[in-house]
Design a protein around this motif. Structure first.
Motif, PDB file in Angstrom:
ATOM      1  N   GLY A   1       0.717  -1.371   0.067  1.00 32.91           N
ATOM      2  CA  GLY A   1       0.031  -0.049  -0.253  1.00 32.91           C
ATOM      3  C   GLY A   1       0.882   1.214   0.037  1.00 32.91           C
ATOM      4  N   HIS A   2       2.165   1.170  -0.162  1.00 30.94           N
ATOM      5  CA  HIS A   2       3.077   2.335  -0.332  1.00 30.94           C
ATOM      6  C   HIS A   2       3.826   2.458  -1.535  1.00 30.94           C
ATOM      7  CE1 HIS A   2       2.851   3.483   4.017  1.00 30.94           C
ATOM      8  NE2 HIS A   2       2.278   2.462   4.210  1.00 30.94           N
ATOM      9  N   ASN A   3       4.302   3.698  -2.061  1.00 29.73           N
ATOM     10  CA  ASN A   3       5.065   3.596  -3.218  1.00 29.73           C
ATOM     11  C   ASN A   3       6.498   3.553  -2.610  1.00 29.73           C
ATOM     12  OD1 ASN A   3       6.823   5.294  -5.071  1.00 29.73           O
ATOM     13  ND2 ASN A   3       4.739   5.710  -5.845  1.00 29.73           N
ATOM     14  N   VAL A   4       7.318   3.017  -3.675  1.00 27.88           N
ATOM     15  CA  VAL A   4       8.777   2.887  -3.151  1.00 27.88           C
ATOM     16  C   VAL A   4       9.365   3.967  -2.642  1.00 27.88           C
ATOM     17  CG1 VAL A   4      11.091   2.010  -4.240  1.00 27.88           C
ATOM     18  CG2 VAL A   4       9.025   1.096  -4.992  1.00 27.88           C
ATOM     19  N   LYS A   5       8.760   5.280  -3.150  1.00 26.57           N
ATOM     20  CA  LYS A   5       9.608   6.335  -2.483  1.00 26.57           C
ATOM     21  C   LYS A   5       9.279   6.674  -1.191  1.00 26.57           C
ATOM     22  CE  LYS A   5       9.570   8.541  -7.221  1.00 26.57           C
ATOM     23  NZ  LYS A   5       8.708   8.808  -8.388  1.00 26.57           N
ATOM     24  N   ASP A   6       8.448   5.794  -0.565  1.00 22.45           N
ATOM     25  CA  ASP A   6       8.082   6.297   0.807  1.00 22.45           C
ATOM     26  C   ASP A   6       9.068   5.325   1.624  1.00 22.45           C
ATOM     27  OD1 ASP A   6       5.623   7.449   0.266  1.00 22.45           O
ATOM     28  OD2 ASP A   6       4.544   5.669   0.462  1.00 22.45           O
ATOM     29  N   LEU A   7      10.072   4.242   1.097  1.00 25.79           N
ATOM     30  CA  LEU A   7      10.944   3.667   2.035  1.00 25.79           C
ATOM     31  C   LEU A   7      12.030   4.712   2.341  1.00 25.79           C
ATOM     32  CD1 LEU A   7      11.573   0.745  -0.452  1.00 25.79           C
ATOM     33  CD2 LEU A   7      10.528   0.646   1.878  1.00 25.79           C
ATOM     34  N   PRO A   8      12.409   4.475   3.519  1.00 26.64           N
ATOM     35  CA  PRO A   8      13.366   5.175   4.339  1.00 26.64           C
ATOM     36  C   PRO A   8      14.881   5.160   3.465  1.00 26.64           C
ATOM     37  CG  PRO A   8      13.284   3.462   5.723  1.00 26.64           C
ATOM     38  CD  PRO A   8      12.135   3.204   4.615  1.00 26.64           C
ATOM     39  N   ARG A   9      15.680   6.101   3.678  1.00 26.03           N
ATOM     40  CA  ARG A   9      17.028   6.137   3.118  1.00 26.03           C
ATOM     41  C   ARG A   9      17.815   5.231   3.379  1.00 26.03           C
ATOM     42  NH1 ARG A   9      21.926  10.320   3.690  1.00 26.03           N
ATOM     43  NH2 ARG A   9      22.942   9.559   2.174  1.00 26.03           N
ATOM     44  N   THR A  10      18.450   3.928   3.034  1.00 23.18           N
ATOM     45  CA  THR A  10      19.143   3.023   3.237  1.00 23.18           C
ATOM     46  C   THR A  10      20.120   2.677   2.302  1.00 23.18           C
ATOM     47  OG1 THR A  10      18.643   0.737   4.437  1.00 23.18           O
ATOM     48  CG2 THR A  10      17.533   1.149   2.239  1.00 23.18           C
ATOM     49  N   ILE A  11      20.849   1.482   2.530  1.00 15.90           N
ATOM     50  CA  ILE A  11      21.891   1.148   1.635  1.00 15.90           C
ATOM     51  C   ILE A  11      21.118   0.491   0.416  1.00 15.90           C
ATOM     52  CG2 ILE A  11      23.737  -0.458   1.283  1.00 15.90           C
ATOM     53  CD1 ILE A  11      24.513  -0.125   4.192  1.00 15.90           C
ATOM     54  N   VAL A  12      21.531   0.836  -0.946  1.00 15.07           N
ATOM     55  CA  VAL A  12      21.038   0.492  -2.098  1.00 15.07           C
ATOM     56  C   VAL A  12      22.139   0.236  -3.112  1.00 15.07           C
ATOM     57  CG1 VAL A  12      19.348   0.839  -3.975  1.00 15.07           C
ATOM     58  CG2 VAL A  12      19.012   1.612  -1.574  1.00 15.07           C
TER      59      VAL A  12
ATOM     60  N   CYS B   1      17.440  -3.111  -1.771  1.00 16.63           N
ATOM     61  CA  CYS B   1      17.656  -2.099  -0.662  1.00 16.63           C
ATOM     62  C   CYS B   1      17.583  -3.015   0.457  1.00 16.63           C
ATOM     63  CB  CYS B   1      16.165  -1.338  -0.720  1.00 16.63           C
ATOM     64  SG  CYS B   1      15.930  -0.544  -1.945  1.00 16.63           S
ATOM     65  N   LEU B   2      18.485  -2.708   1.534  1.00 18.07           N
ATOM     66  CA  LEU B   2      18.722  -3.528   2.883  1.00 18.07           C
ATOM     67  C   LEU B   2      17.947  -2.722   3.850  1.00 18.07           C
ATOM     68  CD1 LEU B   2      22.603  -4.114   2.492  1.00 18.07           C
ATOM     69  CD2 LEU B   2      20.669  -5.606   1.851  1.00 18.07           C
ATOM     70  N   PHE B   3      17.411  -3.551   4.737  1.00 19.99           N
ATOM     71  CA  PHE B   3      16.644  -3.070   5.843  1.00 19.99           C
ATOM     72  C   PHE B   3      16.941  -3.797   7.104  1.00 19.99           C
ATOM     73  CE2 PHE B   3      14.269  -1.461   2.447  1.00 19.99           C
ATOM     74  CZ  PHE B   3      14.065  -0.354   2.582  1.00 19.99           C
ATOM     75  N   ARG B   4      16.889  -3.471   8.376  1.00 21.06           N
ATOM     76  CA  ARG B   4      17.229  -4.145   9.537  1.00 21.06           C
ATOM     77  C   ARG B   4      15.999  -4.601  10.215  1.00 21.06           C
ATOM     78  NH1 ARG B   4      21.710  -4.948  11.970  1.00 21.06           N
ATOM     79  NH2 ARG B   4      22.670  -3.119  10.868  1.00 21.06           N
TER      80      ARG B   4
END
Length: 181
Positions: free
Chosen positions: A42-53, A64-67
């Motif tokens: 339900g979210h756009n990719v642009k909503d993701l927080p800044r991370t390692i890509v 994209c990496l997430f903890r």
């Protein structure tokens, strides 16, 4: 710097999931994968927080990496791939494109050689500008990413006998099939 390794090391990767302290990779594999992400979360990719890509330079392909907090790990199982969402006949689908939630027993190459028979990339993995470990950190996974992965990890319900005519409410909505009296 791989050049300083005398040509022995061709690429460097990261083992994902519990082995890396809870790192989840979202692997966007083709231009249709961002639409799959939006359908699932339900979210756009642009909503993701800044991370390692990082990416290989191929169109629409990046990771994209997430903890993930340790208390969530037991809810995840392996790696899950999603193609053709929400159905094979959806005009937003792009054949061969998928979104992958990469977890235990998976790894991702982050920098180095990327063989590419199609010739539509640069031939190597690299961090995107502003998204390397020197420029940012691995962001915490948003709740909507965690919940989408948990849903994908749930055991599939056994379907009715073949030919029973069962269509889920979700598919009815997309197929524009209503209830008939």
């Amino acid at each position: 710097d791989l050049d300083g390794m005398n040509g022995v090391v061709k690429a460097v990767g990261l083992q994902l999931g519990e082995a890396s302290g809870g790192i989840l990779a979202l692997d966007f594999d083709g231009v249709g994968s961002e639409g799959i992400f939006q359908h699932l979360t339900g979210h756009n990719v642009k909503d993701l927080p800044r991370t390692i890509v990082f990416d290989s330079g191929r169109p629409g392909r990046y990771q994209c990496l997430f903890r993930v907090p340790q208390e969530q790990w037991a809810r995840f199982m392996g790696t899950k791939k999603v193609k053709d969402w929400p159905g094979k006949d959806n005009p937003d689908n792009h054949p061969g494109h998928q979104l992958e939630f990469r977890w235990n027993r998976s790894q991702s190459v982050m920098v180095g050689l990327h063989p590419n028979k199609d010739g539509d990339g640069r031939g190597s993995y690299a961090f995107r500008p502003g998204c390397s470990p020197q420029e940012t950190t691995v962001a915490d996974a948003p709740d909507y990413v965690i919940e989408a992965f948990v849903e994908l990890c749930k055991p599939k319900k056994k379907s009715r006998a073949k030919g029973s005519g069962f269509i889920s409410q979700e598919h009815k909505k997309h197929l524009q099939i209503g209830d008939h009296e």
